[in-house]
Structures are given as structure tokens and as C-alpha cells.
Design an enzyme around this catalytic site. Sequence first.
Site, PDB file in Angstrom:
ATOM      1  N   HIS A 188       0.823  -1.208   0.000  1.00 49.59           N
ATOM      2  CA  HIS A 188       0.000   0.000   0.000  1.00 49.59           C
ATOM      3  C   HIS A 188       0.853   1.253   0.000  1.00 49.59           C
ATOM      4  CE1 HIS A 188      -3.407  -2.629   0.962  1.00 49.59           C
ATOM      5  NE2 HIS A 188      -4.045  -1.706   0.277  1.00 49.59           N
ATOM      6  N   GLU A 431      -5.222 -10.450 -27.431  1.00 48.28           N
ATOM      7  CA  GLU A 431      -4.053 -10.590 -26.565  1.00 48.28           C
ATOM      8  C   GLU A 431      -3.478 -11.997 -26.620  1.00 48.28           C
ATOM      9  OE1 GLU A 431      -5.078  -9.433 -22.562  1.00 48.28           O
ATOM     10  OE2 GLU A 431      -6.958 -10.533 -22.592  1.00 48.28           O
ATOM     11  N   ASP A 455      -0.208  -8.982 -22.755  1.00 46.46           N
ATOM     12  CA  ASP A 455      -0.325 -10.431 -22.895  1.00 46.46           C
ATOM     13  C   ASP A 455       0.059 -10.893 -24.296  1.00 46.46           C
ATOM     14  OD1 ASP A 455      -1.017 -11.530 -20.395  1.00 46.46           O
ATOM     15  OD2 ASP A 455      -2.987 -10.602 -20.536  1.00 46.46           O
ATOM     16  N   CYS A 502      -4.769  -1.119 -25.789  1.00 48.76           N
ATOM     17  CA  CYS A 502      -4.894  -0.727 -24.381  1.00 48.76           C
ATOM     18  C   CYS A 502      -3.767  -1.292 -23.527  1.00 48.76           C
ATOM     19  CB  CYS A 502      -6.251  -1.134 -23.819  1.00 48.76           C
ATOM     20  SG  CYS A 502      -6.500  -2.903 -23.802  1.00 48.76           S
TER      21      CYS A 502
HETATM   22  C1  PEP Z   1      -2.907  -6.564 -21.819  1.00 49.47           C
HETATM   23  O1  PEP Z   1      -2.747  -7.774 -21.671  1.00 49.47           O
HETATM   24  O2  PEP Z   1      -2.245  -5.863 -22.605  1.00 49.47           O
HETATM   25  C2  PEP Z   1      -3.929  -5.860 -21.023  1.00 49.47           C
HETATM   26  C3  PEP Z   1      -4.231  -4.606 -21.246  1.00 49.47           C
HETATM   27  O3  PEP Z   1      -4.516  -6.548 -20.023  1.00 49.47           O
HETATM   28  P1  PEP Z   1      -3.822  -6.842 -18.592  1.00 49.47           P
HETATM   29  O4  PEP Z   1      -2.566  -6.052 -18.528  1.00 49.47           O
HETATM   30  O5  PEP Z   1      -4.816  -6.434 -17.581  1.00 49.47           O
HETATM   31  O6  PEP Z   1      -3.601  -8.313 -18.666  1.00 49.47           O
HETATM   32 MG    MG Z   2      -4.197  -8.963 -20.613  1.00 50.61          MG
END
Ligand code: PEP
Ligand code: MG
Length: 547
Positions: A188, A431, A455, A502
Site C-alpha cells: 500500500h 491478446e 499479454d 490498451c
Molecule cells: C494486456 O494484456 O495488454 C492488457 C491490457 O490486459 P492486462 O494487462 O490487464 O492483462
Molecule cells: Mg491482458
Amino acid sequence: MITFQGKSVYGAIASGKIALLTRTRPEVKRDKTGNPPKELARFAAAKDKAILELRALYEKALKEVGEANAKIFEIHIMMAEDEDFNESITDMILSQEVNAEYAVSITSDNFARMFTAMEDSYMQARAADIRDVSGRIIACLTDNHSGVTAFRDPVIICADDLAPSETVSLDKSKVLAFVTAHGSYNSHTAILARNMSIPAIIGVGEEFLSVIKNGDTAIADGFTGQFILHPDKKTLQSAKEKQAVEAEKKELLQKLKGKENITKDGTRVHIYANIGSVDDIGAVLLSDADGIGLFRSEFLYMGSKDYPSEEEQCKVYSRVLESMPSGRVIIRTLDIGADKQVDYFRMEKEENPALGLRAVRLCLSRPEIFKTQLRALYRASAFGKLGIMFPMITSPSELSACLALCEQAKRELTLAGKKYAPDVEIGIMIETPAAAIISDRLAPMVDFFSIGTNDLTQYTLACDRQNPRLEKFCDTHHEAVLRLIRAATENAHRAGAWVGICGELAADLSLTETFLRMGIDELSVSPSFVLKLRERVRGLDLSAYPQ
Ligand code: PEP
Ligand code: MG
């Protein structure tokens, strides 16, 4: 000049004088008092006082760092009131007739050891919390409350570790940076430092404590994770320049608020923000993002003791949608498994959790849990412009199963007389290499793709994203990853779907041009990165020959 390498928790740089955090908590001695009723009464009074202090800290944190971060003090109150913790102290006072502070201290050690022995890294980090709470009770028992020293001038605070209550008790205007020998990224304290926007480096190693002295000059470089003791003139000068550049950049970036995300040749791109909780909305609004490109809904589950109900989820999703009246909000359905574990799901232990029953695989194996979330999402859709996206898709049949459950959820809502928007967009995360390779088959089934490069990179390059030793093998610019992104984008556009990114790569400014040339429609990054990306986009000219 000595350089210590740690892990950066927040990217910013500071230079100045060091203050070693000294704790003046008393040493606890065993004392056979022979008067258990008196010790029990002392313990009860000290505990009540500690709880009152924690309530005050909660209020302070609430104002300074928001509800999600203030919650730690609620957890501390729960720990102080915990039945097992209290029983252990009471038993020790009664059976051994010892002083209350000794019983608290021994119980604290035992509980901290138990936490440390747990496999879950979140629970391991709770050892520091139990020590913090116990220290507070002992301070109340001994009437010794000096705790963390107050600083007159702004300083770089150096410590073995920092407890959350210490972090939040410090006067922010007097803290240039935090540097700690230990600490985990999950703690934290690290979370608070990030939210307080204070340069912070953790895990520089025990040795630094024996070398530093109060008043020494140092640099805490939260960009590189380096703590530089006794910097020479040139290094200090270059840190000051870096600091000035950062401050200027921040200032300049503010001027980009309200401006379009458009390149010199007129190519537009949406810049959205990634969030993990409704508490991040403030940062999104300040960042001037066009929308939310990824709401990691699993954090809602991770922050609950039990499955969040349809009502609870609907409330959270609606709040997020209401806060973004003119922008899209893409909510990703539950993505737990691998590094994101939730106790009450009682998942079986797996040899390779990253390749295991995670994300949409888990949701399809437990359709009732999935449908609760889908109903909550559709109900919230009445409050804004919602997109629902599914993580870890590898095949059209998985996607069909998700779509069928969406239809079922909508039917159930109609039967219950509940409203939902007719135009909810549906998307999937790209991903896995499988999804990218068959993106021509998946694209006609959805409105959008959002590329999860974190991922996608791990699965394409067979590099565990959790393993720091693999960093040098994990080339995020690897041609294989970029080719998969390009293929998915082309296939999406052919089918009339839009494409966003993302994953963390969306914030890699050295790839912005590449992504825009591929035709990426949206980039979703952490709120603090939105304006930097806008600046990069506005500086590009795609009509010029590629660099
Ligand atoms: C990703 O895998 O790029 C993603 C945005 O999801 P996370 O990082 O939450 O696995
Ligand atoms: Mg992911």
C-alpha cells in the site's frame, strides 16, 4: 558517488538532502505483572485510542489520496478488532500474567510471520500492516507517540520500509521522494506514493542504510529506479536539468487540454484512459482523455470479500459511465486468473496459471457469475456510451458463447422490466496470437478490437510477463508482435470494426507513428500519460516519408 539500483514506483526525479526515517518506538520488555485484570484494561483502553487515531488517519487520507487508498486504515481498524488477534493477546495476558505491550508485541510477530509465510503476495504484504497496527497500540500503551520524525525542510526520506500510516502521516510538502531498502510494488505504501505523485524507489537493498547519513545529498531518480548518493557536480546538475525539463513539460502539457488528437496531416486518433477503479475517474477527467479504453473490472472483484452482487456492480459501472457523458467507456469483463487471484473463487492451483483457466475461460466455466456481471453492465449501459469487451479470446466459438450469454442477460433484464441501451458496442481483446491470426474470422462478430499488448507480447514471445529475469528476452518491439497488431488492424477495418490498443505499448511514444500508420483508431493509456501522447500525436506528420 554511489549508485543503488531499486525499482521505481513513480516516475519523477528529486534531488536534495536525505533524512533517515527514525522511529522512536520503545523497546518492549517482558514484565510479569501478576495483575491480569489491570493489563487487560490497559490493553482495551490503548486499543480504543489506537482505533480513534486510525479513524482520524482515514479521514486525512480520504481528503488527500482518495477513498480507495484511505481504505488501508479501515483494514487497520479491522485488524485491531480482529477476534483472533485480540484472543491471542488476552490469552497471553491471562495465562502468563505478562504486561500488555509484551503480549501485543509477541502476537504481532506471530501474525506477521503467518502473513509472510502465505503464498499470496498481497497477503505477504499485510505483515507490514499488522506490525504497524500493533506498534500503534504499543505506542498508546506506553504513551510514546513520537513515531515518525517531522521534517522542517523538504527531504528525501530514506527508510528500511514505510508503513502506510507513516506514509500518509508525512507532510507531503516536506517530502521530495521516498527511498526504501525493502518493499514490494504491491504494498500500500507504493500505491500511496504513486497516488501522491511523489518520486519513489523501493527495494534498493539493505546496504544503503549503513552508508547514508542524515543531511547527505542524493538524487532519487524515479525514472531509472536509481538512488545516487553523494552525486558529483555534473550528475547533480544533470538531475536538476531533468527535473526542470519535467516541470516545464508538465506545465506545457496543460496547454494541450481541450486540443484535438490530430496529426499535422489531419489524421485523428482517440486517446482514452485505462482505469482500475471508480476512484480513478478524477484523474481521467483531469487528464482530458476522450473516454475510457479499459476499465479492468476484475479489481472490483479483487477488492471484495465475496462476489460483488449485480446491484453493487451496476452502481459502480453506472458511476463511471455517468462521469464520462460524452465519451465511450469500455469495460472489460472479469479477467482473473494468472497473477490476479481472488480467494473466494477458490480456483485450483495450476502449473502454468498464465496458460490456465483465466479470464473468459473462467467466466464461461462459471456462467452464472459471468451473467451477473453482464446484467450489471447492460443495466449500467442506460447511463452512457458503453462498450463491453472480452479478454483472452482465442476462438470464434468462445466469442459466440460470450455473445449468447449477452443475449440471455438482456432477455432476463427485459423480463425483469429493467432498461438497457440498445447500442452497446461489443469488442474483444486481441491478446493471444491465436486471436490475432484468426482476426479475419473474429472481426465480423464484433464492433471493435482492443489490443492487449502486455499479454500479446508474453504469449507471442513465450516470455512470462511476471518474471523480471526475462526482460532482456521480451522485446516489445519484436517484429512478430508488430505484425500481429498490423494483421488484426487490417482485418478489423475490412470488417468495419475499429481498433484500439490498451496494453502498455500504447504509451510507447517511439511506436505512436507506427501505430497511426497501421491505422489504429484509439490508444488507451494511464491518465497521467494522456497529454504526453496527445503531444506526440500532434507532432507527427504522416504525409512525410516514414522515419
Ligand atoms: C494486456 O494484456 O495488454 C492488457 C491490457 O490486459 P492486462 O494487462 O490487464 O492483462
Ligand atoms: Mg491482458
